[in-house]
Write an enzyme that holds these catalytic residues in place. Structure first.
Site, PDB file in Angstrom:
ATOM      1  N   ARG A   1     -80.412 -51.247 -34.781  1.00  9.34           N
ATOM      2  CA  ARG A   1     -81.018 -50.081 -34.133  1.00  9.34           C
ATOM      3  C   ARG A   1     -80.603 -49.990 -32.677  1.00  9.34           C
ATOM      4  NH1 ARG A   1     -87.198 -49.406 -34.485  1.00  9.34           N
ATOM      5  NH2 ARG A   1     -86.423 -47.654 -33.298  1.00  9.34           N
TER       6      ARG A   1
ATOM      7  N   CYS B   1     -96.676 -49.733 -34.608  1.00  9.26           N
ATOM      8  CA  CYS B   1     -95.461 -50.349 -34.087  1.00  9.26           C
ATOM      9  C   CYS B   1     -95.587 -51.868 -34.119  1.00  9.26           C
ATOM     10  CB  CYS B   1     -95.270 -49.860 -32.664  1.00  9.26           C
ATOM     11  SG  CYS B   1     -93.969 -50.704 -31.824  1.00  9.26           S
TER      12      CYS B   1
ATOM     13  N   ASP C   1     -88.157 -56.091 -22.576  1.00  9.80           N
ATOM     14  CA  ASP C   1     -87.106 -56.089 -23.616  1.00  9.80           C
ATOM     15  C   ASP C   1     -86.226 -57.333 -23.553  1.00  9.80           C
ATOM     16  OD1 ASP C   1     -88.101 -53.697 -24.421  1.00  9.80           O
ATOM     17  OD2 ASP C   1     -86.540 -52.471 -23.499  1.00  9.80           O
TER      18      ASP C   1
ATOM     19  N   LYS D   1     -78.866 -47.793 -24.651  1.00  8.56           N
ATOM     20  CA  LYS D   1     -79.653 -47.102 -25.680  1.00  8.56           C
ATOM     21  C   LYS D   1     -80.802 -46.301 -25.061  1.00  8.56           C
ATOM     22  CE  LYS D   1     -82.971 -49.468 -27.960  1.00  8.56           C
ATOM     23  NZ  LYS D   1     -84.320 -48.846 -27.934  1.00  8.56           N
ATOM     24  N   ASN D   2     -81.565 -46.962 -24.180  1.00  8.64           N
ATOM     25  CA  ASN D   2     -82.785 -46.316 -23.690  1.00  8.64           C
ATOM     26  C   ASN D   2     -82.521 -45.253 -22.631  1.00  8.64           C
ATOM     27  OD1 ASN D   2     -84.240 -47.742 -25.509  1.00  8.64           O
ATOM     28  ND2 ASN D   2     -85.027 -49.260 -24.063  1.00  8.64           N
TER      29      ASN D   2
ATOM     30  N   ARG E   1     -99.056 -48.619 -29.070  1.00 13.16           N
ATOM     31  CA  ARG E   1     -98.227 -47.795 -28.187  1.00 13.16           C
ATOM     32  C   ARG E   1     -98.701 -46.349 -28.215  1.00 13.16           C
ATOM     33  NH1 ARG E   1     -92.107 -49.512 -29.257  1.00 13.16           N
ATOM     34  NH2 ARG E   1     -91.715 -48.326 -27.355  1.00 13.16           N
TER      35      ARG E   1
HETATM   36  N1  EPU Z   1     -98.865 -46.731 -22.597  1.00 13.40           N
HETATM   37  C1  EPU Z   1    -100.096 -46.117 -22.547  1.00 13.40           C
HETATM   38  N2  EPU Z   1    -100.158 -44.753 -22.769  1.00 13.40           N
HETATM   39  C2  EPU Z   1     -99.032 -44.004 -23.001  1.00 13.40           C
HETATM   40  C3  EPU Z   1     -97.785 -44.645 -23.025  1.00 13.40           C
HETATM   41  C4  EPU Z   1     -97.731 -46.005 -22.810  1.00 13.40           C
HETATM   42  O1  EPU Z   1    -101.103 -46.761 -22.326  1.00 13.40           O
HETATM   43  O2  EPU Z   1     -99.160 -42.789 -23.187  1.00 13.40           O
HETATM   44  C5  EPU Z   1     -98.763 -48.183 -22.407  1.00 13.40           C
HETATM   45  C6  EPU Z   1     -98.142 -48.876 -23.618  1.00 13.40           C
HETATM   46  O3  EPU Z   1     -99.110 -49.200 -24.563  1.00 13.40           O
HETATM   47  C7  EPU Z   1     -97.477 -50.086 -23.037  1.00 13.40           C
HETATM   48  C8  EPU Z   1     -97.051 -49.609 -21.672  1.00 13.40           C
HETATM   49  O4  EPU Z   1     -97.834 -48.457 -21.394  1.00 13.40           O
HETATM   50  O5  EPU Z   1     -98.384 -51.138 -22.871  1.00 13.40           O
HETATM   51  C9  EPU Z   1     -95.594 -49.281 -21.585  1.00 13.40           C
HETATM   52  O6  EPU Z   1     -95.202 -48.367 -22.602  1.00 13.40           O
HETATM   53  P1  EPU Z   1     -94.065 -47.295 -22.349  1.00 13.40           P
HETATM   54  O7  EPU Z   1     -94.606 -45.957 -22.667  1.00 13.40           O
HETATM   55  O8  EPU Z   1     -93.465 -47.507 -21.005  1.00 13.40           O
HETATM   56  O9  EPU Z   1     -93.011 -47.700 -23.445  1.00 13.40           O
HETATM   57  P2  EPU Z   1     -92.061 -46.702 -24.164  1.00 13.40           P
HETATM   58  O10 EPU Z   1     -91.669 -45.642 -23.222  1.00 13.40           O
HETATM   59  O11 EPU Z   1     -92.631 -46.322 -25.473  1.00 13.40           O
HETATM   60  C10 EPU Z   1     -89.785 -47.802 -23.465  1.00 13.40           C
HETATM   61  C11 EPU Z   1     -88.604 -48.405 -24.174  1.00 13.40           C
HETATM   62  C12 EPU Z   1     -88.995 -49.729 -24.799  1.00 13.40           C
HETATM   63  C13 EPU Z   1     -89.479 -50.643 -23.656  1.00 13.40           C
HETATM   64  C14 EPU Z   1     -90.629 -49.988 -22.906  1.00 13.40           C
HETATM   65  C15 EPU Z   1     -91.091 -50.788 -21.700  1.00 13.40           C
HETATM   66  C16 EPU Z   1     -87.305 -46.498 -24.851  1.00 13.40           C
HETATM   67  C17 EPU Z   1     -86.798 -45.644 -25.946  1.00 13.40           C
HETATM   68  N3  EPU Z   1     -88.151 -47.480 -25.203  1.00 13.40           N
HETATM   69  O12 EPU Z   1     -90.793 -47.628 -24.459  1.00 13.40           O
HETATM   70  O13 EPU Z   1     -87.818 -50.271 -25.381  1.00 13.40           O
HETATM   71  O14 EPU Z   1     -89.900 -51.880 -24.192  1.00 13.40           O
HETATM   72  O15 EPU Z   1     -90.232 -48.693 -22.433  1.00 13.40           O
HETATM   73  O16 EPU Z   1     -90.035 -51.001 -20.817  1.00 13.40           O
HETATM   74  O17 EPU Z   1     -86.936 -46.315 -23.703  1.00 13.40           O
HETATM   75  C18 EPU Z   1     -86.608 -51.610 -26.860  1.00 13.40           C
HETATM   76  O18 EPU Z   1     -85.573 -51.064 -26.431  1.00 13.40           O
HETATM   77  O19 EPU Z   1     -86.588 -52.624 -27.595  1.00 13.40           O
HETATM   78  C19 EPU Z   1     -87.901 -51.046 -26.501  1.00 13.40           C
HETATM   79  C20 EPU Z   1     -89.017 -51.313 -27.185  1.00 13.40           C
END
Ligand code: EPU
Length: 443
Positions: free
Chosen positions: A401, A118, A309, A22-23, A123
């Site tokens: 999802r 969220c 995850d 998915k990701n 996030r």
């Molecule tokens: N963060 C910041 N600033 C930003 C972005 C992130 O401080 O601009 C912080 C977040 O608050 C968090 C950490 O950095 O504490 C990691 O967030 P990240 O941005 O890496 O998460 P994401 O990209 O929104 C993806 C996956 C998530 C997975 C996370 C961590 C996708 C579509 N989503 O989310 O997947 O948990 O990386 O590995 O790739 C899931 O599949 O259930 C899921 C939530």
């Protein structure tokens, strides 16, 4: 609305295939905006999140069609003008925000809703925005939307590290923007997740010049255009590990095939530390755990660490361990809504800040529980498979999802699990996306 009825206590056994990731699929679908011509993606899982992103792309003039014969997804831009990704869809799935980088790079303009709150914690998207600004985009926030503009992005050095590690989708947005920027971009503290490397390989297949994928420094040399391509998405490492943990929690054995064991190193080590016999050969992983699990101390971390995850699923397994386990989430310190629900099944979990202490019990007992997000629902399902008697898991739209037919796959391994309807009227709505309730906001 649908729910699962599970009769637990049956050790799983057999063989099961993993679906596409998915990701990886979501940012790759978004990056298809960059292509000149039709993109054909193989192994894209059938998920509500994929449907949601298809709707977002549709509003952006990008047609998405599934080839029913071989499960390929065809993605083709039919109108380059639209640049508006609406709140109604983006709030349902944060990964929709991945259209920002590709839109800006290919169309010079993007108006994308901020994703909003969220269930798994705060996030923010500050790293995405700062990164695009470093490439020369002008960005302003107004009434819940990001307005971004550029005449042409220009390469720069862009750090991607936040207080909890690198941002995964932030790296995806930057990578997908920088491939068409003028000159060289260096993303430092980049996410090393296999899903980001897969996005990079997809962009390379289209003609992008990228080195350092899978490391924390990614170098991109901008090109003038990217061509159409066929590409196969990597297997879903989170699904693979969820299936392995399901076999383990029921004291069973299973072979998971079509997987990529190299992406599972940290979690296979945890399962082995908890007493499971784990063997990886080629694209299969076999697991057997026919004793009570051993307790574990683990911290969910960015790749190559144990993924956040999988934190909830491993916590469900630890709930039955012979002793005290300690689980910390260093990526999403508030991702513990499953703990209270696991306790309703008889687990003894206490959360303090970003850490949960789990005093293992020798049995869980079925009852009614409620899923709060995608991975929490998987944890509850696993706990239900191990619990004595009947478990009802409500709000399973969260599961749909991000897991392709997980209930059917588990039933194929011998699980007694049934998908039931509480409200026929709601379940007959034409689109699963349209019928998602408002609390759908996690992955
Ligand atoms: N963060 C910041 N600033 C930003 C972005 C992130 O401080 O601009 C912080 C977040 O608050 C968090 C950490 O950095 O504490 C990691 O967030 P990240 O941005 O890496 O998460 P994401 O990209 O929104 C993806 C996956 C998530 C997975 C996370 C961590 C996708 C579509 N989503 O989310 O997947 O948990 O990386 O590995 O790739 C899931 O599949 O259930 C899921 C939530």
């Amino acid at each position: 609305m649908q729910y699962f009825q599970i009769i637990g206590g049956q050790p799983l056994s057999g063989e099961v295939a993993v679906s596409g990731s998915k990701n990886a699929a979501l940012p790759i679908m978004a990056a298809s905006i960059l292509a000149e011509g039709p993109v054909r993606l193989e192994r894209v899982p059938r998920l509500t999140d994929v449907e949601t992103l298809s709707l977002v792309l549709g509003e952006l003039g990008v047609a998405v069609r599934r080839d029913e014969d071989d499960s390929s997804l065809w993605i083709e831009t039919v109108d380059h003008n639209p640049v508006h990704a609406d709140y109604e869809l983006v709030r349902r799935m944060r990964a929709s925000f991945c259209v920002l980088g590709p839109l800006l790079a290919r169309r010079g303009r993007a108006v994308v809703s901020l994703p909003g709150g969220c269930n798994i914690g705060t996030r923010p998207v500050d790293l995405h925005l700062a990164g695009l600004e470093a490439l020369g985009a002008s960005i302003r926030l107004e009434a819940g939307y990001v307005y971004a503009e550029t005449s042409r992005l220009v390469g720069a050095t862009v750090p991607m590290s936040g207080p909890f590690g690198p941002s995964v989708t932030g790296t995806a947005n930057l990578l997908s923007a920088a491939v068409l920027a003028k000159g060289q971009t260096v993303i430092t503290s980049a996410a090393r997740e296999p899903e980001i490397a897969d996005l990079g390989e997809f962009l390379i297949a289209m003609g992008a010049e990228i080195i350092g994928l899978g490391t924390s420094t990614i170098e991109i040399h901008g090109v003038d255009g990217l061509s159409a391509v066929g590409y196969q998405v990597i297997p879903d490492r989170i699904e693979a590990a969820t299936l392995l943990t399901a076999a383990a929690i029921t004291g069973g054995q299973a072979t998971v095939r079509d997987a990529k064991p190299a992406h599972l190193t940290a979690v296979l080590q945890v399962l082995s530390d908890m007493g499971a016999d784990v063997h990886a050969v080629g694209d299969t992983v076999t697991i057997k755990l026919q004793r009570r699990p051993r307790p574990v101390h683990l911290t969910a971390q960015p790749y190559p660490g144990v993924p956040t995850d999988l934190q909830s699923q491993l916590m469900a397994l630890a709930a039955l361990a012979d002793g005290e386990s300690v689980v910390t989430d260093a990526v999403f310190p508030d991702r513990f809504l499953h703990a209270a629900e696991l306790n309703r099944l008889g687990a003894r979990i206490q959360r303090r800040g970003s850490t949960a202490t789990i005093n293992g019990v020798d049995r869980l007992t079925g009852t009614t529980v409620m899923a709060s997000d995608l991975r929490a629902s998987a944890a509850l399902l696993l706990a239900g498979l191990a619990a004595r008697g009947e478990t009802i898991v409500n709000r399973i739209y969260h599961l749909d999802r991000g897991y392709e037919r997980l209930d059917e796959k588990l039933a194929g391994l011998g699980a007694q699990i049934r998908r039931c309807e509480t409200d026929q009227r709601e379940s007959t709505l034409p689109s699963r996306v349209a019928s998602q309730p408002d609390d759908v906001r996690s992955a």
